[in-house]
Design a protein around this motif. Structure first.
Motif, PDB file in Angstrom:
ATOM      1  N   THR A   1     -91.771  16.812 -28.809  1.00 18.16           N
ATOM      2  CA  THR A   1     -93.188  16.483 -28.629  1.00 18.16           C
ATOM      3  C   THR A   1     -94.049  16.750 -29.867  1.00 18.16           C
ATOM      4  O   THR A   1     -94.841  15.892 -30.254  1.00 18.16           O
TER       5      THR A   1
ATOM      6  N   ARG B   1     -79.240  17.369 -25.744  1.00 18.61           N
ATOM      7  CA  ARG B   1     -79.351  16.145 -26.549  1.00 18.61           C
ATOM      8  C   ARG B   1     -79.406  16.465 -28.047  1.00 18.61           C
ATOM      9  O   ARG B   1     -79.064  15.635 -28.876  1.00 18.61           O
TER      10      ARG B   1
ATOM     11  N   LYS C   1     -92.743  14.078 -17.820  1.00 20.41           N
ATOM     12  CA  LYS C   1     -93.445  15.370 -17.850  1.00 20.41           C
ATOM     13  C   LYS C   1     -94.670  15.385 -16.916  1.00 20.41           C
ATOM     14  O   LYS C   1     -95.272  16.431 -16.703  1.00 20.41           O
TER      15      LYS C   1
END
Ligand code: GLP
Length: 223
Positions: free
Chosen positions: A39, A155, A190
């Motif tokens: 983010t 990831r 989110k």
């Protein structure tokens, strides 16, 4: 709590970068709490473009994995690559949680506390690496990562097996002592947890809900 919805990731990134910029222009000796993860990447890019003077700024990262700091995915590397080596910050002005964790807490306290703390949020409601069940009074400490967090962060490491299982994180109590807090979230995966944390019950099972008890929090979201 009000969530400001922005039109794009670019706008989210530049909005938060502008909050940091205003802080540093007004208070060049600011102490910042800084996040990692996907983010804030755009926000760091935007900050670099603004060519601010970081020479008096002190930073405290929110968390680190318990792993070799030379690993490409260490948060120390992340910060070096995405911000520190692109600004004039002094290397010994940037701090990462370390053991003994009480010494890291002393460093924050010794610099008179964090002025502006930027946060992300995990899909399970974690902030920094304060997983569900963390005490609202918690301080910097070693934690076991939640299964969901390990899965989400695999990831970056290629597999769950290769993903670190422990971290050192600032505590919720530590974060809540910041004078100002900005939480940024990107993506519709989110949105649900953000709503629960900002508008639902204030409970230790949703760590980010503690932010409802802070009187200077801004939340920025884009899908
Ligand atoms: C990581 C970090 C958090 C971050 C969160 C969200 O586990 N420890 O500080 O806010 O997860 O990360 P992302 O922005 O990649 O979704």
């Amino acid at each position: 709590m009000e969530i400001k919805v922005l039109k794009s990731y670019k706008e989210l990134s530049s909005t938060v970068a502008n909050v940091v910029k205003r802080q540093l222009k007004k208070h060049p000796l600011s102490k910042l709490g800084l996040p990692t993860g996907d983010t804030p990447l755009g926000m760091y890019d935007e900050l670099v473009k603004r060519e601010l003077d970081w020479s008096h700024v002190i930073t405290f990262n929110l968390d680190v994995y318990l792993m070799n700091v030379d690993h490409p995915e260490s948060y120390q590397n992340y910060m070096r690559k995405n911000l520190f080596e692109k600004t004039n910050i002094y290397p010994d002005h940037s701090h990462f949680p370390f053991r003994p964790t009480s010494a890291f807490e002393d460093k924050i306290a010794g610099s008179m506390g964090i002025d502006l703390c930027i946060l992300g949020i995990g899909t399970n409601g974690h902030i920094a690496f304060n997983e569900p069940g963390s005490s609202f009074l918690s301080r910097t400490r070693v934690v076991d990562l939640d299964e969901q967090t390990i899965e989400d962060n695999s990831r970056f490491f290629g597999s769950v097996d290769d993903t670190p299982k422990q971290a050192i994180t600032m505590g919720l109590g530590t974060i809540m002592e910041s004078k100002k807090i900005v939480l940024m979230a990107n993506g519709d995966h989110k949105l649900n947890i953000l709503n629960v944390a900002m508008n639902g019950e204030v409970t230790e099972s949703i760590p980010a809900s503690v932010l409802q008890n802070h009187d200077n929090v801004k939340v920025f979201y884009c899908d």
